[in-house]
Write a protein that holds these residues in place. Structure first.
Motif, PDB file in Angstrom:
ATOM      1  N   UNK A  87       0.824  -1.250   0.082  1.00  0.00           N
ATOM      2  CA  UNK A  87       0.113  -0.028   0.036  1.00  0.00           C
ATOM      3  C   UNK A  87       0.986   1.266   0.015  1.00  0.00           C
ATOM      4  N   UNK A  88       1.975   1.335   0.765  1.00  0.00           N
ATOM      5  CA  UNK A  88       2.853   2.244   0.742  1.00  0.00           C
ATOM      6  C   UNK A  88       3.339   2.606  -0.649  1.00  0.00           C
ATOM      7  N   UNK A  89       4.014   1.556  -0.958  1.00  0.00           N
ATOM      8  CA  UNK A  89       4.909   1.841  -2.446  1.00  0.00           C
ATOM      9  C   UNK A  89       3.650   2.123  -3.434  1.00  0.00           C
ATOM     10  N   UNK A  90       2.595   1.527  -3.455  1.00  0.00           N
ATOM     11  CA  UNK A  90       1.765   1.782  -4.447  1.00  0.00           C
ATOM     12  C   UNK A  90       1.254   3.169  -4.466  1.00  0.00           C
ATOM     13  N   UNK A  91       0.803   3.774  -3.185  1.00  0.00           N
ATOM     14  CA  UNK A  91       0.613   5.269  -3.053  1.00  0.00           C
ATOM     15  C   UNK A  91       1.827   6.243  -3.617  1.00  0.00           C
ATOM     16  N   UNK A  92       2.963   5.917  -3.093  1.00  0.00           N
ATOM     17  CA  UNK A  92       4.063   6.766  -3.705  1.00  0.00           C
ATOM     18  C   UNK A  92       4.196   6.561  -5.311  1.00  0.00           C
ATOM     19  N   UNK A  97       1.058  11.850  -1.669  1.00  0.00           N
ATOM     20  CA  UNK A  97       2.061  12.281  -0.454  1.00  0.00           C
ATOM     21  C   UNK A  97       2.671  11.253   0.487  1.00  0.00           C
ATOM     22  N   UNK A  98       3.783  11.462   1.091  1.00  0.00           N
ATOM     23  CA  UNK A  98       4.290  10.523   1.722  1.00  0.00           C
ATOM     24  C   UNK A  98       3.523  10.177   2.978  1.00  0.00           C
ATOM     25  N   UNK A  99       2.986  11.414   3.672  1.00  0.00           N
ATOM     26  CA  UNK A  99       2.364  11.113   4.806  1.00  0.00           C
ATOM     27  C   UNK A  99       1.055  10.402   4.663  1.00  0.00           C
ATOM     28  N   UNK A 100       0.329  10.503   3.513  1.00  0.00           N
ATOM     29  CA  UNK A 100      -0.758  10.093   3.340  1.00  0.00           C
ATOM     30  C   UNK A 100      -0.631   8.547   2.805  1.00  0.00           C
ATOM     31  N   UNK A 101       0.423   8.398   2.240  1.00  0.00           N
ATOM     32  CA  UNK A 101       0.662   6.828   2.054  1.00  0.00           C
ATOM     33  C   UNK A 101       1.145   6.281   3.275  1.00  0.00           C
ATOM     34  N   UNK A 102       1.969   6.834   4.101  1.00  0.00           N
ATOM     35  CA  UNK A 102       2.192   6.027   5.458  1.00  0.00           C
ATOM     36  C   UNK A 102       0.896   5.797   6.394  1.00  0.00           C
ATOM     37  N   UNK A 103       0.061   6.907   6.242  1.00  0.00           N
ATOM     38  CA  UNK A 103      -1.444   6.718   6.986  1.00  0.00           C
ATOM     39  C   UNK A 103      -2.045   5.472   6.227  1.00  0.00           C
ATOM     40  N   UNK A 104      -2.273   5.342   5.066  1.00  0.00           N
ATOM     41  CA  UNK A 104      -2.887   4.168   4.514  1.00  0.00           C
ATOM     42  C   UNK A 104      -2.155   2.807   5.029  1.00  0.00           C
ATOM     43  N   UNK A 233      -3.482   8.339  -3.008  1.00  0.00           N
ATOM     44  CA  UNK A 233      -3.359   7.868  -1.654  1.00  0.00           C
ATOM     45  C   UNK A 233      -4.529   8.017  -0.638  1.00  0.00           C
ATOM     46  N   UNK A 234      -5.353   9.169  -0.852  1.00  0.00           N
ATOM     47  CA  UNK A 234      -6.477   9.504  -0.266  1.00  0.00           C
ATOM     48  C   UNK A 234      -7.671   8.522  -0.668  1.00  0.00           C
ATOM     49  N   UNK A 235      -8.105   8.012  -1.869  1.00  0.00           N
ATOM     50  CA  UNK A 235      -9.154   7.155  -2.060  1.00  0.00           C
ATOM     51  C   UNK A 235      -9.004   6.021  -1.317  1.00  0.00           C
ATOM     52  N   UNK A 236      -7.757   5.360  -1.110  1.00  0.00           N
ATOM     53  CA  UNK A 236      -7.485   4.301  -0.171  1.00  0.00           C
ATOM     54  C   UNK A 236      -7.800   4.439   1.050  1.00  0.00           C
TER      55      UNK A 236
END
Length: 269
Positions: A87-92, A97-104, A233-236
């Motif tokens: 999920x993290x690398x997919x969002x990146x 945004x790295x923070x959004x990716x980390x939150x997911x 990243x937000x849609x996730x």
């Protein structure tokens, strides 16, 4: 998940025999410690090897998203929970945004805390060991461990699955990251689809009930529908709202059925 195939022979009743493997204690061991050690190790190795090999896909996906080899390897060494890592690398990779990716990734990893609560009772590890064992509390180790009867078998299944999967996952992550750098543009090879494909392969066998299918379907609709209008990243994160919505509707439906049954019971009287 990939371990579903390996779990076909994992049975807490002593391997499918009504006498628990030939002993009256129901566990195949004279000390009542659960299934025979060889059977537990066999199943644990099967799960660890099958799932551990998918680390190659993560290494390729992570390197393709722009992370370096050492960053990719650090994720597997320190985070060690496949769904969150994908999920993290997919969002990146999507420019999130790295923070959004980390939150997911964090929200996906929260489930491991609930596994830990259950495993703390079945494993009953010494306090000094628990911080180290916590690193291995993931879907696969929890599933193998909780499938056993007896503390010894549960601990053995947890340890063998965790060790096998941790070593293989990190090794294949390294190989995947190095391979991605060697072939250059991963998009040109279509390897950017490796992460989502593995994620779907892990998820699909777990969606069995009507409620689970409804959650999955609504999550897909939310994720795809919001993709054009929200940052990557937000849609996730928004798709996670599917679970409470479906559970709320399911609760109301059951309450309505219970009320209807009460009314019918009163009428019959």
């Amino acid at each position: 998940m990939a371990e579903q195939t390996a779990f076909t022979d994992i049975r807490p009743d002593g391997g499918g025999r009504p006498d628990g493997g030939g002993r009256p204690d129901g566990g195949g061991r004279p000390d009542g410690g659960g299934r025979p050690d060889a059977a537990v190790v066999r199943d644990a190795l099967g799960v660890g090897i099958a799932v551990g090999l998918s680390g190659f896909a993560f290494g390729v996906t992570s390197a393709g998203s722009g992370l370096s080899v050492w960053q990719t390897c650090a994720l597997s060494l320190l985070v060690f929970t496949g769904a969150s890592q994908f999920a993290l690398v997919g969002a990146l990779a999507a420019g999130g945004n790295p923070l959004t990716a980390a939150a997911g990734a964090f929200f996906l990893g929260v489930r491991n805390a609930f596994y830990g609560l259950r495993l703390s009772q079945s494993l009953a590890l010494p306090r000094a060991v628990r911080p180290f064992a916590a690193q291995w509390v993931i879907d696969e180790t929890a599933a193998v461990s909780l499938a056993q009867t007896g503390r010894r078998a549960s601990r053995l299944g947890f340890a063998v699955t965790g060790l096998t999967l941790y070593v293989l996952w990190n090794l294949t992550t390294l190989l995947g990251a190095l391979g991605a750098e060697a072939i250059g543009d991963t998009d040109a090879w279509g390897l950017d689809a490796a992460g989502p494909a593995v994620f779907l392969a892990l998820l699909a066998p777990m969606v069995k009930t009507t409620a689970e299918r409804a959650v999955a379907g609504l999550a897909v609709l939310l994720g795809l529908g919001l993709l054009p209008v929200l940052p990557a990243g937000v849609p996730v994160l928004a798709a996670a709202l599917a679970a409470p919505v479906v559970l709320c509707l399911e609760g109301r439906r059951r309450a309505g059925q219970a009320g209807q049954a009460d009314v019918e019971g009163e009428v019959k009287r």
